[in-house]
Scaffold this active site. Structure first.
Site, PDB file in Angstrom:
ATOM      1  N   CYS A  17       0.808  -1.218   0.000  1.00  0.00           N
ATOM      2  CA  CYS A  17       0.000   0.000   0.000  1.00  0.00           C
ATOM      3  C   CYS A  17       0.841   1.267   0.000  1.00  0.00           C
ATOM      4  O   CYS A  17       0.314   2.364  -0.173  1.00  0.00           O
ATOM      5  CB  CYS A  17      -0.952  -0.005   1.200  1.00  0.00           C
ATOM      6  SG  CYS A  17      -2.300  -1.188   1.024  1.00  0.00           S
ATOM      7  N   LYS A  20       0.632   3.523  -3.188  1.00  0.00           N
ATOM      8  CA  LYS A  20      -0.537   4.331  -3.516  1.00  0.00           C
ATOM      9  C   LYS A  20      -0.131   5.728  -3.969  1.00  0.00           C
ATOM     10  O   LYS A  20       0.918   6.246  -3.583  1.00  0.00           O
ATOM     11  CB  LYS A  20      -1.433   4.481  -2.277  1.00  0.00           C
ATOM     12  CG  LYS A  20      -2.303   3.280  -1.946  1.00  0.00           C
ATOM     13  CD  LYS A  20      -3.225   3.628  -0.791  1.00  0.00           C
ATOM     14  CE  LYS A  20      -4.236   2.527  -0.524  1.00  0.00           C
ATOM     15  NZ  LYS A  20      -5.154   2.888   0.572  1.00  0.00           N
ATOM     16  N   THR A  50     -16.677  11.240   1.247  1.00  0.00           N
ATOM     17  CA  THR A  50     -15.809  11.254   2.427  1.00  0.00           C
ATOM     18  C   THR A  50     -14.590  10.347   2.293  1.00  0.00           C
ATOM     19  O   THR A  50     -13.841  10.179   3.243  1.00  0.00           O
ATOM     20  CB  THR A  50     -16.595  10.847   3.691  1.00  0.00           C
ATOM     21  OG1 THR A  50     -17.021   9.475   3.570  1.00  0.00           O
ATOM     22  CG2 THR A  50     -17.799  11.745   3.903  1.00  0.00           C
ATOM     23  N   ASP A  70      -8.938  -3.333  -4.634  1.00  0.00           N
ATOM     24  CA  ASP A  70      -7.625  -2.969  -4.099  1.00  0.00           C
ATOM     25  C   ASP A  70      -6.576  -3.899  -4.683  1.00  0.00           C
ATOM     26  O   ASP A  70      -6.766  -5.117  -4.707  1.00  0.00           O
ATOM     27  CB  ASP A  70      -7.623  -3.082  -2.573  1.00  0.00           C
ATOM     28  CG  ASP A  70      -6.636  -2.107  -1.929  1.00  0.00           C
ATOM     29  OD1 ASP A  70      -5.473  -2.070  -2.394  1.00  0.00           O
ATOM     30  OD2 ASP A  70      -7.011  -1.413  -0.980  1.00  0.00           O
ATOM     31  N   SER A 143      -6.825 -10.013 -16.126  1.00  0.00           N
ATOM     32  CA  SER A 143      -5.358  -9.974 -16.126  1.00  0.00           C
ATOM     33  C   SER A 143      -4.869  -9.176 -17.335  1.00  0.00           C
ATOM     34  O   SER A 143      -5.506  -9.171 -18.392  1.00  0.00           O
ATOM     35  CB  SER A 143      -4.778 -11.394 -16.167  1.00  0.00           C
ATOM     36  OG  SER A 143      -5.160 -12.051 -17.365  1.00  0.00           O
ATOM     37  N   ASP A 226     -10.252   1.268   7.997  1.00  0.00           N
ATOM     38  CA  ASP A 226      -9.060   0.436   8.167  1.00  0.00           C
ATOM     39  C   ASP A 226      -7.819   1.277   7.902  1.00  0.00           C
ATOM     40  O   ASP A 226      -7.860   2.322   7.265  1.00  0.00           O
ATOM     41  CB  ASP A 226      -9.097  -0.837   7.317  1.00  0.00           C
ATOM     42  CG  ASP A 226      -9.088  -0.604   5.818  1.00  0.00           C
ATOM     43  OD1 ASP A 226      -9.254   0.555   5.386  1.00  0.00           O
ATOM     44  OD2 ASP A 226      -8.920  -1.575   5.077  1.00  0.00           O
TER      45      ASP A 226
END
Length: 331
Positions: A17, A20, A50, A70, A143, A226
């Protein structure tokens, strides 16, 4: 498990992550895109406004559909573990909203001329195994050939519209709880640079947030998010801003992974973690030493839930108070 013939982390500029788009830059890109078509029936319960973890739409029969996607570049060298981590991370968005994952589609980008398909198979196997633990069907996917390997999932889940957890539902007087320790970003960066393996970090990243989400729902929690690529401070800033409150964090109570502080001292801080801190700094008062601040902003991969409430097994790290001069206060 097949032998690791290559170091997957060396085939990507970023990792997990931490790859990002920086939060400030992303908000600039999304400016003006929060307006959705008229929704007189009130079907869209959570949209873009938000920056919540997933979109939520109400359907007939008193049910809500939760939808998210994700994916990211390798965060560890082991392809099976990377698949497990990426799947757990994608499923987490549904858990953060108080939902139950129902179906997932694989998202795979693969450099076919430089990495063997045996590794891709291991990545997909890892994702499938974690989805099976979550009771989530994997039904195909998409893919493409890419210069860098990337993997993740698009996930659809179900939730009770009356029991959603949202990042704009915080209110003053609620405690702030964190369900996983921080430090994944700096340890993953050390792994990429040195090849050192951190089993505790892999265990944390592959652990589903299902139990924490279910416990929060039982406790009547209505505000959660999260902690992933924007770090604890970044996701907390979004929560406090959306809820119109100030979040007070007791930095001494924030749990950290073994070795995380040493990784910071040794210089293994991802660029994404530094960018997170730079983004939040103008909206923050108080503070502590630089080492701790970098860990509070550390870009997590498949991190825990940040909950406005108390749940078993979670560490209380602060509280929400009436909105003050800044959305975040660090003590």
């Amino acid at each position: 498990m097949i032998p690791i013939m290559v170091r997957l982390t060396q085939y990507a500029q970023g990792g997990g992550c931490a790859c990002k788009i920086p939060p400030g830059e992303l908000e600039d890109v999304l400016t003006g895109l929060g307006v959705t078509p008229k929704d007189p029936a009130g079907e869209l319960l959570v949209g873009l406004e938000t920056g919540d973890d997933a979109a939520v739409v109400r359907v007939e029969g008193g049910t809500a559909i939760v939808s998210t996607a994700d994916f990211f570049t390798p965060v560890v060298d082991d392809p099976y573990d990377w698949g497990r981590i990426a799947a757990a991370n994608a499923l987490s968005d549904v858990y953060a909203m108080g939902g139950r994952p129902l179906m997932a589609l694989n998202l795979l980008c693969w450099p076919r001329e430089t990495l063997p398909y045996d590794l891709a198979r291991e990545v997909l196997r890892g994702g499938a195994d974690v989805a099976a633990l979550a009771g989530c069907h994997v039904a195909g996917g998409h893919s493409v050939v890419d210069a860098e390997p990337k993997y993740g999932m698009a996930v659809t889940g179900l939730a009770d519209p009356a029991a959603l957890m949202r990042n704009d539902a915080g209110r003053a007087g609620l405690p702030l709880s964190l369900t996983k320790p921080l430090g994944l970003g700096v340890l993953n960066n050390r792994h990429k640079a040195t090849g050192e393996v951190f089993p505790e970090a892999v265990d944390v990243m592959t652990r589903l947030n299902a139990a924490a989400s279910e416990a929060a729902i039982r406790a009547g929690v209505r505000c959660a998010t999260d902690v992933t690529g924007f770090g604890l401070l970044g996701h907390l800033f979004k929560l406090a801003r959306a809820s119109g409150v100030t979040a007070v964090v007791d930095s001494a109570k924030v749990p950290l992974l073994d070795g995380a502080r040493q990784a910071v001292r040794d210089g293994f801080v991802p660029g994404g973690s530094r960018r997170n801190l730079g983004w939040v700094a103008p909206h923050m008062s108080g503070g502590t030493d630089e080492e701790t601040m970098l860990l509070l902003a550390d870009a997590q991969t498949s991190g825990g839930l940040l909950i406005a409430g108390e749940v078993p097994g979670a560490q209380v790290i602060g509280e929400l108070v009436p909105r003050g001069e800044r959305p975040i206060v660090i003590r």
